[in-house]
Design a protein around this motif. Sequence first.
Motif, PDB file in Angstrom:
ATOM      1  N   GLN A 456       0.815  -1.218   0.000  1.00  0.00           N
ATOM      2  CA  GLN A 456       0.000   0.000   0.000  1.00  0.00           C
ATOM      3  C   GLN A 456       0.855   1.278   0.000  1.00  0.00           C
ATOM      4  OE1 GLN A 456      -2.761  -0.016   3.282  1.00  0.00           O
ATOM      5  NE2 GLN A 456      -1.222   0.562   4.801  1.00  0.00           N
ATOM      6  N   GLY A 457       2.120   1.148   0.404  1.00  0.00           N
ATOM      7  CA  GLY A 457       3.012   2.295   0.329  1.00  0.00           C
ATOM      8  C   GLY A 457       3.347   2.697  -1.098  1.00  0.00           C
ATOM      9  N   GLU A 458       3.039   1.832  -2.075  1.00  0.00           N
ATOM     10  CA  GLU A 458       3.306   2.130  -3.480  1.00  0.00           C
ATOM     11  C   GLU A 458       2.139   2.840  -4.158  1.00  0.00           C
ATOM     12  OE1 GLU A 458       4.402  -1.462  -5.516  1.00  0.00           O
ATOM     13  OE2 GLU A 458       5.544  -2.206  -3.789  1.00  0.00           O
ATOM     14  N   MET A 459       1.032   3.015  -3.436  1.00  0.00           N
ATOM     15  CA  MET A 459      -0.151   3.611  -4.043  1.00  0.00           C
ATOM     16  C   MET A 459       0.114   5.051  -4.472  1.00  0.00           C
ATOM     17  SD  MET A 459      -3.103   2.273  -1.433  1.00  0.00           S
ATOM     18  CE  MET A 459      -4.396   3.074  -2.345  1.00  0.00           C
ATOM     19  N   ARG A 460      -0.388   5.377  -5.650  1.00  0.00           N
ATOM     20  CA  ARG A 460      -0.292   6.759  -6.145  1.00  0.00           C
ATOM     21  C   ARG A 460      -1.607   7.482  -5.864  1.00  0.00           C
ATOM     22  NH1 ARG A 460       0.470   5.132 -12.133  1.00  0.00           N
ATOM     23  NH2 ARG A 460      -0.833   3.448 -11.292  1.00  0.00           N
ATOM     24  N   ALA A 461      -1.487   8.728  -5.493  1.00  0.00           N
ATOM     25  CA  ALA A 461      -2.667   9.563  -5.265  1.00  0.00           C
ATOM     26  C   ALA A 461      -2.969  10.376  -6.524  1.00  0.00           C
ATOM     27  CB  ALA A 461      -2.437  10.504  -4.091  1.00  0.00           C
ATOM     28  N   GLN A 462      -4.230  10.668  -6.716  1.00  0.00           N
ATOM     29  CA  GLN A 462      -4.608  11.604  -7.779  1.00  0.00           C
ATOM     30  C   GLN A 462      -4.493  13.028  -7.211  1.00  0.00           C
ATOM     31  OE1 GLN A 462      -7.875  10.471 -10.578  1.00  0.00           O
ATOM     32  NE2 GLN A 462      -8.337   8.917  -9.013  1.00  0.00           N
ATOM     33  N   ALA A 463      -3.281  13.349  -6.817  1.00  0.00           N
ATOM     34  CA  ALA A 463      -2.995  14.641  -6.182  1.00  0.00           C
ATOM     35  C   ALA A 463      -2.003  15.400  -7.041  1.00  0.00           C
ATOM     36  CB  ALA A 463      -2.428  14.435  -4.777  1.00  0.00           C
ATOM     37  N   TYR A 464      -2.062  16.714  -6.955  1.00  0.00           N
ATOM     38  CA  TYR A 464      -1.225  17.552  -7.806  1.00  0.00           C
ATOM     39  C   TYR A 464      -0.914  18.850  -7.075  1.00  0.00           C
ATOM     40  CZ  TYR A 464      -6.217  18.160  -8.695  1.00  0.00           C
ATOM     41  OH  TYR A 464      -7.575  18.253  -8.535  1.00  0.00           O
ATOM     42  N   ASP A 465       0.314  19.318  -7.230  1.00  0.00           N
ATOM     43  CA  ASP A 465       0.745  20.599  -6.667  1.00  0.00           C
ATOM     44  C   ASP A 465       1.176  21.520  -7.796  1.00  0.00           C
ATOM     45  OD1 ASP A 465       0.253  19.812  -4.090  1.00  0.00           O
ATOM     46  OD2 ASP A 465       2.359  19.753  -3.455  1.00  0.00           O
ATOM     47  N   LEU A 466       0.825  22.780  -7.663  1.00  0.00           N
ATOM     48  CA  LEU A 466       1.208  23.817  -8.617  1.00  0.00           C
ATOM     49  C   LEU A 466       2.420  24.545  -8.034  1.00  0.00           C
ATOM     50  CD1 LEU A 466       0.420  25.239 -11.278  1.00  0.00           C
ATOM     51  CD2 LEU A 466      -1.134  26.688  -9.930  1.00  0.00           C
ATOM     52  N   VAL A 467       3.516  24.579  -8.791  1.00  0.00           N
ATOM     53  CA  VAL A 467       4.793  25.083  -8.276  1.00  0.00           C
ATOM     54  C   VAL A 467       5.243  26.279  -9.108  1.00  0.00           C
ATOM     55  CG1 VAL A 467       7.202  24.519  -7.798  1.00  0.00           C
ATOM     56  CG2 VAL A 467       5.423  22.776  -7.488  1.00  0.00           C
ATOM     57  N   LEU A 468       5.590  27.372  -8.415  1.00  0.00           N
ATOM     58  CA  LEU A 468       6.079  28.576  -9.075  1.00  0.00           C
ATOM     59  C   LEU A 468       7.400  28.980  -8.426  1.00  0.00           C
ATOM     60  CD1 LEU A 468       5.855  31.143 -10.860  1.00  0.00           C
ATOM     61  CD2 LEU A 468       4.378  32.128  -9.098  1.00  0.00           C
ATOM     62  N   ASN A 469       8.463  28.974  -9.219  1.00  0.00           N
ATOM     63  CA  ASN A 469       9.790  29.426  -8.747  1.00  0.00           C
ATOM     64  C   ASN A 469      10.222  28.732  -7.454  1.00  0.00           C
ATOM     65  OD1 ASN A 469       9.566  31.139 -10.908  1.00  0.00           O
ATOM     66  ND2 ASN A 469       9.667  33.030  -9.735  1.00  0.00           N
ATOM     67  N   GLY A 470       9.888  27.458  -7.324  1.00  0.00           N
ATOM     68  CA  GLY A 470      10.320  26.713  -6.151  1.00  0.00           C
ATOM     69  C   GLY A 470       9.407  26.832  -4.958  1.00  0.00           C
ATOM     70  N   PHE A 471       8.245  27.443  -5.107  1.00  0.00           N
ATOM     71  CA  PHE A 471       7.250  27.535  -4.052  1.00  0.00           C
ATOM     72  C   PHE A 471       5.996  26.792  -4.484  1.00  0.00           C
ATOM     73  CE2 PHE A 471       9.920  31.146  -3.160  1.00  0.00           C
ATOM     74  CZ  PHE A 471       9.873  31.300  -1.777  1.00  0.00           C
ATOM     75  N   GLU A 472       5.410  26.043  -3.561  1.00  0.00           N
ATOM     76  CA  GLU A 472       4.100  25.466  -3.830  1.00  0.00           C
ATOM     77  C   GLU A 472       3.081  26.579  -3.690  1.00  0.00           C
ATOM     78  OE1 GLU A 472       0.650  23.106  -1.556  1.00  0.00           O
ATOM     79  OE2 GLU A 472       2.702  22.605  -0.947  1.00  0.00           O
ATOM     80  N   ILE A 473       2.399  26.919  -4.775  1.00  0.00           N
ATOM     81  CA  ILE A 473       1.385  27.974  -4.718  1.00  0.00           C
ATOM     82  C   ILE A 473      -0.024  27.398  -4.784  1.00  0.00           C
ATOM     83  CG2 ILE A 473       2.878  29.764  -5.645  1.00  0.00           C
ATOM     84  CD1 ILE A 473       1.278  29.385  -8.337  1.00  0.00           C
ATOM     85  N   GLY A 474      -0.129  26.092  -5.011  1.00  0.00           N
ATOM     86  CA  GLY A 474      -1.455  25.474  -5.054  1.00  0.00           C
ATOM     87  C   GLY A 474      -1.339  23.985  -4.877  1.00  0.00           C
ATOM     88  N   GLY A 475      -2.364  23.401  -4.303  1.00  0.00           N
ATOM     89  CA  GLY A 475      -2.389  21.955  -4.125  1.00  0.00           C
ATOM     90  C   GLY A 475      -3.814  21.457  -4.163  1.00  0.00           C
ATOM     91  N   GLY A 476      -4.008  20.297  -4.759  1.00  0.00           N
ATOM     92  CA  GLY A 476      -5.357  19.750  -4.828  1.00  0.00           C
ATOM     93  C   GLY A 476      -5.337  18.298  -5.212  1.00  0.00           C
ATOM     94  N   SER A 477      -6.521  17.788  -5.457  1.00  0.00           N
ATOM     95  CA  SER A 477      -6.633  16.373  -5.809  1.00  0.00           C
ATOM     96  C   SER A 477      -8.016  16.083  -6.348  1.00  0.00           C
ATOM     97  CB  SER A 477      -6.380  15.488  -4.575  1.00  0.00           C
ATOM     98  OG  SER A 477      -7.420  15.656  -3.614  1.00  0.00           O
ATOM     99  N   ILE A 478      -8.131  14.940  -7.005  1.00  0.00           N
ATOM    100  CA  ILE A 478      -9.437  14.334  -7.222  1.00  0.00           C
ATOM    101  C   ILE A 478      -9.828  13.708  -5.894  1.00  0.00           C
ATOM    102  CG2 ILE A 478     -10.722  12.597  -8.508  1.00  0.00           C
ATOM    103  CD1 ILE A 478      -9.861  15.072 -10.144  1.00  0.00           C
ATOM    104  N   ARG A 479     -11.105  13.857  -5.509  1.00  0.00           N
ATOM    105  CA  ARG A 479     -11.540  13.401  -4.190  1.00  0.00           C
ATOM    106  C   ARG A 479     -12.156  11.997  -4.266  1.00  0.00           C
ATOM    107  NH1 ARG A 479      -8.767  17.980  -2.893  1.00  0.00           N
ATOM    108  NH2 ARG A 479      -9.937  19.860  -3.411  1.00  0.00           N
ATOM    109  N   ILE A 480     -12.163  11.355  -3.125  1.00  0.00           N
ATOM    110  CA  ILE A 480     -12.874  10.072  -3.006  1.00  0.00           C
ATOM    111  C   ILE A 480     -14.368  10.356  -3.010  1.00  0.00           C
ATOM    112  CG2 ILE A 480     -13.321   8.099  -1.496  1.00  0.00           C
ATOM    113  CD1 ILE A 480     -10.453   8.494  -0.384  1.00  0.00           C
ATOM    114  N   HIS A 481     -15.095   9.731  -3.920  1.00  0.00           N
ATOM    115  CA  HIS A 481     -16.553   9.917  -3.933  1.00  0.00           C
ATOM    116  C   HIS A 481     -17.308   8.624  -3.643  1.00  0.00           C
ATOM    117  CE1 HIS A 481     -15.896   8.501  -8.078  1.00  0.00           C
ATOM    118  NE2 HIS A 481     -17.167   8.135  -8.084  1.00  0.00           N
ATOM    119  N   ASP A 482     -16.577   7.521  -3.545  1.00  0.00           N
ATOM    120  CA  ASP A 482     -17.177   6.215  -3.253  1.00  0.00           C
ATOM    121  C   ASP A 482     -17.041   5.936  -1.750  1.00  0.00           C
ATOM    122  OD1 ASP A 482     -17.694   3.499  -2.853  1.00  0.00           O
ATOM    123  OD2 ASP A 482     -16.835   2.909  -4.779  1.00  0.00           O
ATOM    124  N   PRO A 483     -18.152   5.756  -1.026  1.00  0.00           N
ATOM    125  CA  PRO A 483     -18.069   5.521   0.424  1.00  0.00           C
ATOM    126  C   PRO A 483     -17.190   4.328   0.792  1.00  0.00           C
ATOM    127  CG  PRO A 483     -20.335   5.971  -0.209  1.00  0.00           C
ATOM    128  CD  PRO A 483     -19.560   5.829  -1.483  1.00  0.00           C
TER     129      PRO A 483
END
Length: 577
Positions: A456-483
């Motif tokens: 389970q440590g190999e699992m990839r997330a549908q997550a993404y960070d927006l990076v500008l000049n070496g700073f994270e300026i945004g972060g998000g993901s596709i969310r879990i919608h299945d209970p």
Amino acid sequence: MKRTALVGHLDASHQNQTVTLQGWVNRRRDLGGLIFIELRDRSGIVQVQVEPDSPAFAEADRLRAEYVAEVEGRFQMRPEAQRKGGLADYEVIASRVKVLNAAKTPPFELDKGGEVSEDLRLKYRYLDLRRSDMQRALLLRSKAVTAVTEFLDAEGFAQIETPMLTKSTPEGARDFLVPSRLNPGEFYALPQSPQLFKQLLMISGFDRYYQLARCFRDEDLRADRQPDFTQLDMELSFVEQDDVLELQERLLAHVFKKVLGHDLPTPFPRMSYHEAMDLYGSDKPDLRFGSRFVDVTELFRGGEFKAFASAQTVKVLVAPELTRKQIDELERVAKQNGAGGLAWLKRDGDGFTGGISKFVGGIAAPLIEQTGVEQGGTLLFAAGEWKKAVTALGAVRLSLRDLFDLAASGPRFHVSWVVDFPQLEFDEESQTWTYMHHPFTAPHPDDVALFGTERQGEMRAQAYDLVLNGFEIGGGSIRIHDPEVQAKMFSAIGFSEAAAREKFGFFLDALEYGTPPHGGIAWGFDRLLMLMSGASSIREVIAFPKNNRGADLMAEAPSPVEDAQLAEVGVAVRGER
């Protein structure tokens, strides 16, 4: 009288007209019986000349720096020898001056505000905000808000506010707690983010939501953090990851064009979390300059240098020629970031000198070939467990950037995406699995089956960070919608069903009522504006920030409150007050 225009809006069309201006005295000079005043408002500064025989002279003689004044007079060209272009080519010959309000002598010269201590500036922030640098920064912020609103409105987003008083939930930082007077012994929490509420809005059918949200985190401060800050928060239904990323690229490009007149090239480059860490030692790499790591693990495998011979990974960073003092400082940086040390070599002809040179004689040629190090250049090594090694060398890379100003040769702004973050990471201290982003991030569809397995440590997330000049300026993901997937995620991070329900029961109930696929992102709006304005701290783009100790020096907050107030909410302070 009504003012004719803001100072900065005067131009050739007003020449030889009588104008009425209102603002602050930036500076006053007496010269040969003449009085010269620099009158300032938020749009600019204009010179006002008051002649000795003018009916305005007596009142102008009262003016001092930072007095509020009204000036009426003829707007005309200055003598040709005094012209510098733009508004500086003009002056106002005063016929009437009125003091609207006097001012005490400021505690610092406003035109030298950048040279005084930040604490003094923050204590008198209302004066600091009169400075042109601060006014430019806050007007830039206002323009950015307008650009965001303009774009998202055209894209069909609804602007919706979410609660400021909510339930305390584990989101990675400490909550600011608010005691409830009507419910003794119980507390609200100020939101660290609107995460659950924006997902509930998707369940509610609003489809596209945004908000410039105020968020609160009780965490240690630094130049790009505040205890209360602003997020640009967005959420969309019926989308996949590419849909979110493409819209964000268009939005950011729109903001840069509208506010700075700068064209951001799109699409933004993407790299995986593993690639970013492996090549740059950071999940928010500064890509304005190169300096990628070179993997030389196999070159040292089983070799003379025992510290590298059996290491999981050996990475090398190519640097310019360094002095021993500079190497020592970089080693200090490496150790601060988890390395045991920083091995090094200096190229000398077809071989190396210094550092670990006595161990690399037999592999000098392939090492030069693989790294491309030039004569006199330095190689800096980190070895050991992969993540620790690359993280330490990543910090060294940034120190080299600052030491040699390496980013100056690159683009002014470089934006990229980092994707495919791990879904889970192992906490060595607690010996448990935890989430890397938050527990509502959806795993990659191909990896869901790994929940609860040894992999389970190999699992990839549908997550993404927006990076500008070496700073994270945004972060998000596709969310879990299945209970069912949400239940697996909670189980993976050690939440029992009862614990999950205690913390998130209202949200888990909502998931059962037809939740659409959805995803979103939050921008660190203050951090973005810091980078767009060229400021060194987010405090320079916030009107009334806290200092680096979390204190508002102007309002003197935080501060004690009366015992009666504490008693009303059932709170007692332990220890001395």
